[in-house]
Design a protein around this motif. Structure first.
Motif, PDB file in Angstrom:
ATOM      1  N   ALA A  36      52.014   3.399  44.868  1.00 25.79           N
ATOM      2  CA  ALA A  36      51.333   4.519  45.523  1.00 25.79           C
ATOM      3  C   ALA A  36      50.032   4.860  44.800  1.00 25.79           C
ATOM      4  O   ALA A  36      49.013   5.152  45.440  1.00 25.79           O
ATOM      5  N   ARG A  37      50.050   4.832  43.471  1.00 27.58           N
ATOM      6  CA  ARG A  37      48.810   5.039  42.712  1.00 27.58           C
ATOM      7  C   ARG A  37      47.803   3.932  43.021  1.00 27.58           C
ATOM      8  O   ARG A  37      46.615   4.182  43.231  1.00 27.58           O
ATOM      9  N   TYR A  38      48.278   2.704  43.041  1.00 29.39           N
ATOM     10  CA  TYR A  38      47.423   1.549  43.331  1.00 29.39           C
ATOM     11  C   TYR A  38      46.735   1.711  44.686  1.00 29.39           C
ATOM     12  O   TYR A  38      45.515   1.522  44.806  1.00 29.39           O
ATOM     13  N   LEU A  39      47.487   2.095  45.701  1.00 30.67           N
ATOM     14  CA  LEU A  39      46.904   2.274  47.032  1.00 30.67           C
ATOM     15  C   LEU A  39      45.925   3.448  47.053  1.00 30.67           C
ATOM     16  O   LEU A  39      44.816   3.333  47.592  1.00 30.67           O
ATOM     17  N   GLY A  52      58.343  -6.979  47.065  1.00 29.75           N
ATOM     18  CA  GLY A  52      56.926  -7.154  47.367  1.00 29.75           C
ATOM     19  C   GLY A  52      56.039  -6.479  46.342  1.00 29.75           C
ATOM     20  O   GLY A  52      55.008  -7.039  45.928  1.00 29.75           O
ATOM     21  N   ILE A  53      56.436  -5.280  45.916  1.00 32.28           N
ATOM     22  CA  ILE A  53      55.663  -4.574  44.895  1.00 32.28           C
ATOM     23  C   ILE A  53      55.696  -5.347  43.581  1.00 32.28           C
ATOM     24  O   ILE A  53      54.665  -5.523  42.905  1.00 32.28           O
ATOM     25  N   ARG A  54      56.877  -5.822  43.204  1.00 34.80           N
ATOM     26  CA  ARG A  54      57.001  -6.570  41.947  1.00 34.80           C
ATOM     27  C   ARG A  54      56.132  -7.823  41.969  1.00 34.80           C
ATOM     28  O   ARG A  54      55.505  -8.171  40.964  1.00 34.80           O
ATOM     29  N   GLU A  55      56.108  -8.510  43.121  1.00 37.94           N
ATOM     30  CA  GLU A  55      55.305  -9.724  43.218  1.00 37.94           C
ATOM     31  C   GLU A  55      53.812  -9.406  43.196  1.00 37.94           C
ATOM     32  O   GLU A  55      53.037 -10.043  42.486  1.00 37.94           O
ATOM     33  N   HIS A  56      53.417  -8.409  43.978  1.00 36.12           N
ATOM     34  CA  HIS A  56      51.999  -8.078  44.090  1.00 36.12           C
ATOM     35  C   HIS A  56      51.425  -7.586  42.758  1.00 36.12           C
ATOM     36  O   HIS A  56      50.331  -7.993  42.352  1.00 36.12           O
ATOM     37  N   LEU A  57      52.161  -6.708  42.088  1.00 33.96           N
ATOM     38  CA  LEU A  57      51.682  -6.127  40.824  1.00 33.96           C
ATOM     39  C   LEU A  57      52.170  -6.890  39.590  1.00 33.96           C
ATOM     40  O   LEU A  57      51.842  -6.505  38.469  1.00 33.96           O
ATOM     41  N   LYS A  58      52.954  -7.944  39.828  1.00 34.06           N
ATOM     42  CA  LYS A  58      53.444  -8.799  38.730  1.00 34.06           C
ATOM     43  C   LYS A  58      54.154  -7.958  37.647  1.00 34.06           C
ATOM     44  O   LYS A  58      53.785  -7.963  36.469  1.00 34.06           O
ATOM     45  N   LEU A  59      55.197  -7.267  38.088  1.00 26.65           N
ATOM     46  CA  LEU A  59      55.897  -6.332  37.206  1.00 26.65           C
ATOM     47  C   LEU A  59      57.048  -6.944  36.427  1.00 26.65           C
ATOM     48  O   LEU A  59      57.643  -6.254  35.597  1.00 26.65           O
ATOM     49  N   ASN A  60      57.383  -8.206  36.681  1.00 25.47           N
ATOM     50  CA  ASN A  60      58.515  -8.828  35.975  1.00 25.47           C
ATOM     51  C   ASN A  60      58.093  -9.334  34.599  1.00 25.47           C
ATOM     52  O   ASN A  60      58.240 -10.515  34.283  1.00 25.47           O
ATOM     53  N   ARG A  61      57.557  -8.456  33.793  1.00 26.54           N
ATOM     54  CA  ARG A  61      57.022  -8.835  32.482  1.00 26.54           C
ATOM     55  C   ARG A  61      57.341  -7.728  31.477  1.00 26.54           C
ATOM     56  O   ARG A  61      57.559  -6.577  31.858  1.00 26.54           O
ATOM     57  N   ARG A 110      44.494   4.066  33.172  1.00 28.61           N
ATOM     58  CA  ARG A 110      44.365   3.140  32.046  1.00 28.61           C
ATOM     59  C   ARG A 110      43.654   1.865  32.510  1.00 28.61           C
ATOM     60  O   ARG A 110      43.598   1.553  33.698  1.00 28.61           O
ATOM     61  N   GLU A 111      43.162   1.090  31.562  1.00 22.48           N
ATOM     62  CA  GLU A 111      42.481  -0.162  31.898  1.00 22.48           C
ATOM     63  C   GLU A 111      43.491  -1.261  32.191  1.00 22.48           C
ATOM     64  O   GLU A 111      44.422  -1.460  31.395  1.00 22.48           O
ATOM     65  N   PRO A 112      43.332  -2.005  33.298  1.00 24.20           N
ATOM     66  CA  PRO A 112      44.186  -3.175  33.517  1.00 24.20           C
ATOM     67  C   PRO A 112      44.016  -4.166  32.367  1.00 24.20           C
ATOM     68  O   PRO A 112      42.905  -4.352  31.857  1.00 24.20           O
ATOM     69  N   GLY A 129      49.455  -5.898  32.105  1.00 27.14           N
ATOM     70  CA  GLY A 129      49.711  -4.485  31.894  1.00 27.14           C
ATOM     71  C   GLY A 129      48.776  -3.621  32.726  1.00 27.14           C
ATOM     72  O   GLY A 129      47.593  -3.936  32.883  1.00 27.14           O
ATOM     73  N   PHE A 130      49.315  -2.545  33.291  1.00 24.27           N
ATOM     74  CA  PHE A 130      48.556  -1.608  34.124  1.00 24.27           C
ATOM     75  C   PHE A 130      47.879  -2.309  35.297  1.00 24.27           C
ATOM     76  O   PHE A 130      46.764  -1.944  35.705  1.00 24.27           O
ATOM     77  N   SER A 131      48.562  -3.283  35.882  1.00 27.90           N
ATOM     78  CA  SER A 131      48.009  -4.004  37.039  1.00 27.90           C
ATOM     79  C   SER A 131      47.760  -3.073  38.211  1.00 27.90           C
ATOM     80  O   SER A 131      46.909  -3.351  39.070  1.00 27.90           O
ATOM     81  N   TRP A 132      48.510  -1.976  38.284  1.00 20.71           N
ATOM     82  CA  TRP A 132      48.373  -1.011  39.375  1.00 20.71           C
ATOM     83  C   TRP A 132      47.083  -0.207  39.285  1.00 20.71           C
ATOM     84  O   TRP A 132      46.762   0.561  40.185  1.00 20.71           O
ATOM     85  N   GLU A 133      46.303  -0.412  38.215  1.00 20.34           N
ATOM     86  CA  GLU A 133      45.010   0.252  38.084  1.00 20.34           C
ATOM     87  C   GLU A 133      43.860  -0.603  38.610  1.00 20.34           C
ATOM     88  O   GLU A 133      42.706  -0.176  38.584  1.00 20.34           O
ATOM     89  N   LYS A 134      44.142  -1.788  39.100  1.00 23.11           N
ATOM     90  CA  LYS A 134      43.094  -2.625  39.681  1.00 23.11           C
ATOM     91  C   LYS A 134      42.606  -2.027  41.004  1.00 23.11           C
ATOM     92  O   LYS A 134      43.341  -1.318  41.686  1.00 23.11           O
ATOM     93  N   THR A 135      41.376  -2.369  41.359  1.00 25.84           N
ATOM     94  CA  THR A 135      40.813  -1.909  42.632  1.00 25.84           C
ATOM     95  C   THR A 135      40.461  -3.109  43.520  1.00 25.84           C
ATOM     96  O   THR A 135      39.456  -3.101  44.225  1.00 25.84           O
ATOM     97  N   ASP A 136      41.303  -4.117  43.483  1.00 28.94           N
ATOM     98  CA  ASP A 136      41.023  -5.357  44.201  1.00 28.94           C
ATOM     99  C   ASP A 136      41.298  -5.285  45.698  1.00 28.94           C
ATOM    100  O   ASP A 136      41.035  -6.251  46.421  1.00 28.94           O
ATOM    101  N   LEU A 137      41.808  -4.158  46.189  1.00 28.51           N
ATOM    102  CA  LEU A 137      42.007  -3.985  47.628  1.00 28.51           C
ATOM    103  C   LEU A 137      40.864  -3.215  48.289  1.00 28.51           C
ATOM    104  O   LEU A 137      40.851  -3.051  49.511  1.00 28.51           O
TER     105      LEU A 137
END
Length: 412
Positions: free
Chosen positions: A305-308, A366-375, A389-391, A396-404
């Motif tokens: 939700a933050r990412y979107l 889908g969220i885990r795959e998109h944000l690569k959370l299995n780490r 935070r900075e990606p 780490g902090f992949s949900w802070e990207k603005t790639d969409l």
């Protein structure tokens, strides 16, 4: 008629609240040495340990489950919860606990990384929960629990975060860096900050109140002594024009703060959820993040939700954006998505909701795959906020990207 009149009055109040441009707003932060944050850190270290060891043991990361709670008090730590995945020894778990406490900086008589008693009460995840969450055959992975999650972004800082929380975090991070580097040896790990920001025409313009309560390792120090140590870090953290002659300072307002951390107050995982998110500037669904693997939508869907929301604002489709997602246990897809652009939008909110559902698979998998959370990327989130935070290069902090953002602009 009476009901209609009450509804109209409520609507007018809401419109007045939404349109308010001149006001003060306060948010707080706590350091990594705060008792509750010690527990968040330990719980997230356990999550990272399971994902890290899962890789070593060639275990499918989608099968790993962790729901870990921690309690910490005077020289005692209790870790409890439900897990599934790699086989870990008690020594491995205890080592992770002590390593976290040591990294935070606790070597005091009442709470020491070497001397604290560590009790581990982790057991296998409930089969009843597992059957609703696991992906079987063509069945997508279900949500680990029901609940509602919120994401938020605004234009108040370059990181698209609410200013009062962002600067409350920044003050403590500046001090923490100095403490860990050895440049500041007098201050201890436990601290809290609070910043009141004055808004003019809807923009943050100055800090009217600054509160810092910081543990000190020299028992003889007074509040004035601590203030002399802390003020330079506060000034470095805030925009130069924000501290004025009218700014009120409150540094260790109760006086001595020598006994800190779990020796002073019992800590528990998950008690700083507003500090973890938006400082009260946006709604919170109620679920904590730390200690949970990403099948738990309390964590993963809040990140999504933050990412979107951040991508909506980064795409200049709004100056403020709140996203709500809702889930039911064992059901893969969100039950609903809601977008609120707070009157600042350049796109119809209904159209935006449909677009967001299109551009991202919002099932837990889908969220885990998109944000690569299995780490093993979660311990670093446990203090100073999960957002703004900075990606990082390792995911780490992949949900802070603005790639969409580009895709959203094209859809607008």
């Amino acid at each position: 008629m009476v009901v209609q009149m009450l509804h109209e009055r409520h609507s007018h109040r809401e419109k007045g609240r939404m349109a308010r441009l001149n006001y003060e707003f306060t948010s707080e932060s706590v350091s990594e040495g705060h008792p509750d944050k010690v527990c968040d850190r330990i719980s997230d270290e356990i999550v990272d340990l399971f994902f890290g060891e899962g890789t070593q043991q060639d275990i499918d990361p989608y099968g790993i489950r962790v729901a870990c709670e921690t309690l910490a008090t005077t020289n005692r730590v209790i870790v409890a919860g439900e897990v599934r995945g790699p086989k870990l020894s008690l020594d491995q778990i205890e080592s992770a606990v002590r390593g976290a406490i040591r990294d935070i900086g606790y070597e005091q008589e009442g709470f020491h990384w070497r001397n604290a008693s560590v009790e581990v009460l982790l057991h296998e995840q409930s089969a009843d929960i597992a059957q609703g969450v696991d992906a079987l055959g063509n069945k997508d992975e279900g949500a680990g629990d029901q609940g509602i999650m919120f994401g938020y972004a605004c234009r108040e800082t370059p990181e698209l975060m609410p200013a009062p929380l962002y600067y409350s975090h920044k003050i403590l991070r500046e001090i923490s860096r100095a403490r860990h580097s050895g440049a500041e040896k007098t201050l201890g790990p436990d601290a809290k900050s609070q910043v009141t920001v004055r808004y003019q025409n809807g923009k943050p313009v100055e800090a009217t109140q600054i509160v810092v309560s910081h543990q000190h390792l020299d028992e003889s120090l007074t509040s004035d002594d601590v203030a002399a140590l802390v003020r330079p870090y506060v000034k470095a953290a805030l925009p130069p024009s924000w501290i004025t002659a009218n700014t009120a300072w409150h540094i260790n307002p109760t006086g001595k703060f020598f006994i800190g951390g779990p020796d002073g107050d019992c800590g528990l995982t998950g008690r700083k959820i507003i500090v973890d998110t938006y400082g009260g500037a946006a709604p919170h669904g109620g679920g904590a993040f730390s200690g949970k693997d990403p099948t738990k939508v309390d964590r993963s869907a809040a990140y999504a939700a933050r990412y979107l929301a951040k991508n909506v604002v980064a795409a200049h489709l709004a100056d403020r954006c709140t996203i709500q997602l809702s889930y039911a246990i064992g059901v893969a897809r969100p039950l609903s998505i809601y977008a609120d652009l707070h009157g600042t939008g350049q796109i119809d909110e209904g159209k935006l909701e449909a677009a967001l559902m299109e551009i991202m698979n919002l099932s837990p998998r889908g969220i885990r795959e998109h944000l690569k959370l299995n780490r093993p990327i979660f311990a670093r989130t446990s203090a100073y906020g999960h957002f703004g935070r900075e990606p990082e290069a390792d995911g780490g902090f992949s949900w802070e990207k603005t790639d969409l953002a580009d895709t959203l602009r094209r859809l607008a």
